[in-house]
Write a protein that holds these residues in place. Structure first.
Motif, mmCIF file in Angstrom:
data_model
loop_
_atom_site.group_PDB
_atom_site.id
_atom_site.type_symbol
_atom_site.label_atom_id
_atom_site.label_comp_id
_atom_site.label_asym_id
_atom_site.label_seq_id
_atom_site.Cartn_x
_atom_site.Cartn_y
_atom_site.Cartn_z
ATOM 1 N N HIS A 21 11.501 2.711 43.856
ATOM 2 C CA HIS A 21 12.893 2.355 43.603
ATOM 3 C C HIS A 21 13.645 3.424 42.849
ATOM 4 O O HIS A 21 14.861 3.376 42.749
ATOM 5 C CB HIS A 21 12.954 1.041 42.797
ATOM 6 C CG HIS A 21 12.971 -0.173 43.657
ATOM 7 N ND1 HIS A 21 11.850 -0.662 44.259
ATOM 8 C CD2 HIS A 21 13.994 -0.986 44.023
ATOM 9 C CE1 HIS A 21 12.150 -1.750 44.951
ATOM 10 N NE2 HIS A 21 13.459 -1.970 44.832
ATOM 11 N N ILE A 90 10.050 0.024 49.934
ATOM 12 C CA ILE A 90 11.399 0.072 50.490
ATOM 13 C C ILE A 90 11.668 1.460 51.040
ATOM 14 O O ILE A 90 11.463 2.455 50.361
ATOM 15 C CB ILE A 90 12.436 -0.267 49.403
ATOM 16 C CG1 ILE A 90 12.217 -1.699 48.906
ATOM 17 C CG2 ILE A 90 13.848 -0.087 49.923
ATOM 18 C CD1 ILE A 90 13.133 -2.083 47.776
ATOM 19 N N CYS A 93 17.449 5.212 51.725
ATOM 20 C CA CYS A 93 18.531 5.807 52.513
ATOM 21 C C CYS A 93 18.474 7.314 52.290
ATOM 22 O O CYS A 93 18.059 7.785 51.228
ATOM 23 C CB CYS A 93 19.892 5.283 52.050
ATOM 24 S SG CYS A 93 20.135 3.499 52.227
ATOM 25 N N PRO A 102 18.405 1.013 47.272
ATOM 26 C CA PRO A 102 19.398 -0.061 47.233
ATOM 27 C C PRO A 102 20.147 -0.117 45.903
ATOM 28 O O PRO A 102 19.553 -0.073 44.829
ATOM 29 C CB PRO A 102 18.552 -1.311 47.460
ATOM 30 C CG PRO A 102 17.433 -0.833 48.317
ATOM 31 C CD PRO A 102 17.104 0.542 47.799
ATOM 32 N N CYS A 115 23.887 2.163 49.379
ATOM 33 C CA CYS A 115 22.611 1.944 50.067
ATOM 34 C C CYS A 115 22.258 0.469 49.951
ATOM 35 O O CYS A 115 22.173 -0.075 48.847
ATOM 36 C CB CYS A 115 21.520 2.810 49.440
ATOM 37 S SG CYS A 115 19.903 2.665 50.256
ATOM 38 N N VAL A 116 22.090 -0.189 51.097
ATOM 39 C CA VAL A 116 21.795 -1.627 51.106
ATOM 40 C C VAL A 116 20.584 -1.893 51.990
ATOM 41 O O VAL A 116 20.255 -1.113 52.891
ATOM 42 C CB VAL A 116 23.000 -2.440 51.619
ATOM 43 C CG1 VAL A 116 24.198 -2.273 50.706
ATOM 44 C CG2 VAL A 116 23.363 -2.040 53.054
ATOM 45 N N ILE A 117 19.894 -3.019 51.734
ATOM 46 C CA ILE A 117 18.765 -3.459 52.560
ATOM 47 C C ILE A 117 19.327 -4.176 53.771
ATOM 48 O O ILE A 117 20.092 -5.133 53.641
ATOM 49 C CB ILE A 117 17.830 -4.395 51.768
ATOM 50 C CG1 ILE A 117 17.230 -3.656 50.572
ATOM 51 C CG2 ILE A 117 16.724 -4.937 52.664
ATOM 52 C CD1 ILE A 117 16.424 -4.539 49.647
ATOM 53 N N GLU A 120 15.197 -7.500 55.277
ATOM 54 C CA GLU A 120 14.406 -7.837 54.100
ATOM 55 C C GLU A 120 12.921 -7.951 54.413
ATOM 56 O O GLU A 120 12.086 -7.851 53.511
ATOM 57 C CB GLU A 120 14.918 -9.143 53.495
ATOM 58 C CG GLU A 120 16.317 -9.024 52.909
ATOM 59 C CD GLU A 120 16.747 -10.272 52.187
ATOM 60 O OE1 GLU A 120 15.960 -11.242 52.185
ATOM 61 O OE2 GLU A 120 17.856 -10.269 51.634
ATOM 62 N N THR A 124 13.914 -2.237 55.314
ATOM 63 C CA THR A 124 14.630 -1.048 55.772
ATOM 64 C C THR A 124 16.035 -1.036 55.161
ATOM 65 O O THR A 124 16.613 -2.089 54.871
ATOM 66 C CB THR A 124 14.726 -1.013 57.305
ATOM 67 O OG1 THR A 124 15.293 -2.244 57.760
ATOM 68 C CG2 THR A 124 13.350 -0.818 57.929
ATOM 69 N N THR A 125 16.560 0.142 54.985
ATOM 70 C CA THR A 125 17.864 0.305 54.340
ATOM 71 C C THR A 125 18.801 1.124 55.210
ATOM 72 O O THR A 125 18.368 1.811 56.144
ATOM 73 C CB THR A 125 17.709 1.016 52.988
ATOM 74 O OG1 THR A 125 17.111 2.304 53.203
ATOM 75 C CG2 THR A 125 16.843 0.205 52.034
ATOM 76 N N ASP A 126 20.061 1.057 54.870
ATOM 77 C CA ASP A 126 21.054 1.891 55.548
ATOM 78 C C ASP A 126 22.287 1.952 54.654
ATOM 79 O O ASP A 126 22.438 1.206 53.695
ATOM 80 C CB ASP A 126 21.415 1.325 56.918
ATOM 81 C CG ASP A 126 22.002 2.387 57.838
ATOM 82 O OD1 ASP A 126 22.202 3.526 57.361
ATOM 83 O OD2 ASP A 126 22.266 2.083 59.009
#
Length: 435
Positions: A21, A90, A93, A102, A115-117, A120, A124-126
């Motif tokens: 993280h 996680i 990004c 995130p 950056c968001v998940i 869940e 994966t994030t984007d």
């Protein structure tokens, strides 16, 4: 025993999650480097790896307490054989070879990205980004600077990070004209005379033409252009006896009825204020690019205002006569040549903010759905390789355009610049009236 083992495994997994993280930690590997794939017993200072601006360790001593955990991020997996639950890992990004996690945010010109998940289960994030059109665009610069254009574009750092919708308010400022104002009859000179190919008020009246002003991040073009035209015409009409810079701050702070200060104003209301109440000297009320308290009485004179007039015999504020409208190319030229610069209202699109030099014509590049009205000061005209243009003073400082000026195609109502042009006479003192 089983419960104890589960707690150990869960705690180790959380440690790995914490490492993943942290956006400031490179992903490794460290303890698992193929060239030094070893885990050390006891304490060994050389059993370490460089991580950012410090060291992380792969010996047993690194994990003696949670308060003194300076293990490398992959210590549990490589040295203890603890495989973290993939669900805890996680995927970061990525942006410009950097990793973000995130909650992390970055800026992309005028937009904010987070950056968001997005899944869940797979963790994966984007990036989730705002989608506002920015004032400055590399695509506009690239498109305009292709062969065949009559002007060049540039990026301006003063506009970077600003949104186009905000620029149309705070770098322009002229409100749409009322129906009554639009119906104002145009003055017709119909002078059948030979006009010079090039004319510049700065050369015709040296030291009489006011300099370019930077309106700042304030939609005060209506006030700046009116003060500029009035200043020029006081100097010209008095043959230099009343050559001074008049204060646009007078309009911005004192002409508040029906106006919205830095969010814009009506030019007809402003001209009526300049006619009925007058303006003061710039030195008396300097431009602030903000609405500040008006220090003057509604109807006073310069002495009552606490101003020391540059002209000894003047005690009244600097007022103008009723404004008039010009619309034909030759009439605009004649009026400038006889009386000085005029005010013009033009339509501005995104590409205009990028103007660097040349003869401006609206291009097809940029977002043409959004536009605004802008008041400027036409000071002359010219012709370059058969291409006719107006010479215009903008109000975005001397770092923009051609030392604060721009040239725009003449005789074709480019960007509506010939649709509503305002002329006015200044109320100079009788002793200074130009003969």
């Amino acid at each position: 025993m089983a419960n104890t083992l589960n707690i150990v495994l869960f705690t180790a997994a959380l440690t790995v999650v914490a490492a993943y993280h942290r956006p400031d930690l490179p992903p490794g590997p460290y303890c698992g480097l193929s060239t030094n794939n070893q885990c050390c017993r006891d304490r060994k200072d050389d059993c370490s790896h460089r991580i950012l601006d410090t060291l992380c360790y792969c010996d047993e001593f690194c994990n003696r307490t949670r308060a003194h955990d300076d293990c490398c991020p992959d210590y549990e997996e490589v040295c203890l054989g603890i495989q973290p639950d993939p669900g805890f890992l996680i995927q970061p990004c990525e942006y410009r070879n950097r990793q973000f996690f995130p909650g992390d945010k970055r800026t992309d010109n005028c937009n904010t990205c987070e950056c968001v998940i997005i899944d869940e289960q797979k963790m994966t994030t984007d990036w989730k980004c705002d989608s506002d059109v920015c004032l400055i665009s590399d695509d506009v610069v690239f498109g305009v600077n292709q062969p065949g254009m009559t002007w060049r574009a540039s990026n301006y750092s003063q506009f970077f990070g600003k949104k186009l919708k905000d620029g149309l308010i705070y770098k322009l400022g002229t409100f749409p004209l009322s129906r009554e104002t639009k119906r104002m009859g145009a003055i017709r000179y119909d002078k059948n005379i030979p006009y010079p190919q090039n004319f510049d008020a700065r050369r015709r009246w040296p030291n009489f033409i006011s300099p370019v002003v930077d309106q700042g991040w304030c939609g005060s073009d209506w006030a700046v252009s009116i003060a500029g035209v009035a200043s020029d015409r006081f100097a010209i009409q008095s043959n230099g006896a009343e050559a001074l810079a008049l204060s646009p701050q007078t309009l911005l702070s004192c002409n508040i009825r029906q106006q919205q200060g830095c969010r814009g104003g009506h030019i007809d209301v402003a001209w009526n204020f300049a006619r009925g109440h007058g303006l003061v000297d710039e030195r008396c009320f300097p431009y602030k690019a903000a609405v500040v308290r008006c220090p003057f009485k509604p109807r006073g004179n310069l002495i009552e205002d606490g101003c020391r007039p540059p002209v000894k015999q003047r005690t009244s504020r600097y007022k103008v006569g009723p404004p008039g409208r010009l619309s034909k190319e030759e009439d605009i030229m004649y009026d400038i040549m006889e009386s000085g610069p005029v005010q013009a209202v033009m339509t501005v699109y995104q590409d205009f903010f990028h103007y660097r030099d040349g003869i401006y014509r609206r291009s097809r590049h940029g977002d043409n759905r959004m536009n605004g009205l802008h008041s400027v000061r036409i000071i002359g005209w010219g012709e370059e390789r058969g291409d006719k243009y107006w010479t215009v003073a903008n109000s975005w400082g001397t770092e923009w355009g051609e030392n604060g000026y721009f040239r725009i195609a003449r005789g074709v109502d480019e960007s509506d610049i010939e649709s509503f042009v305002v002329t006015v006479l200044s109320d100079v003192t009788e002793a200074n009236q130009k003969k």
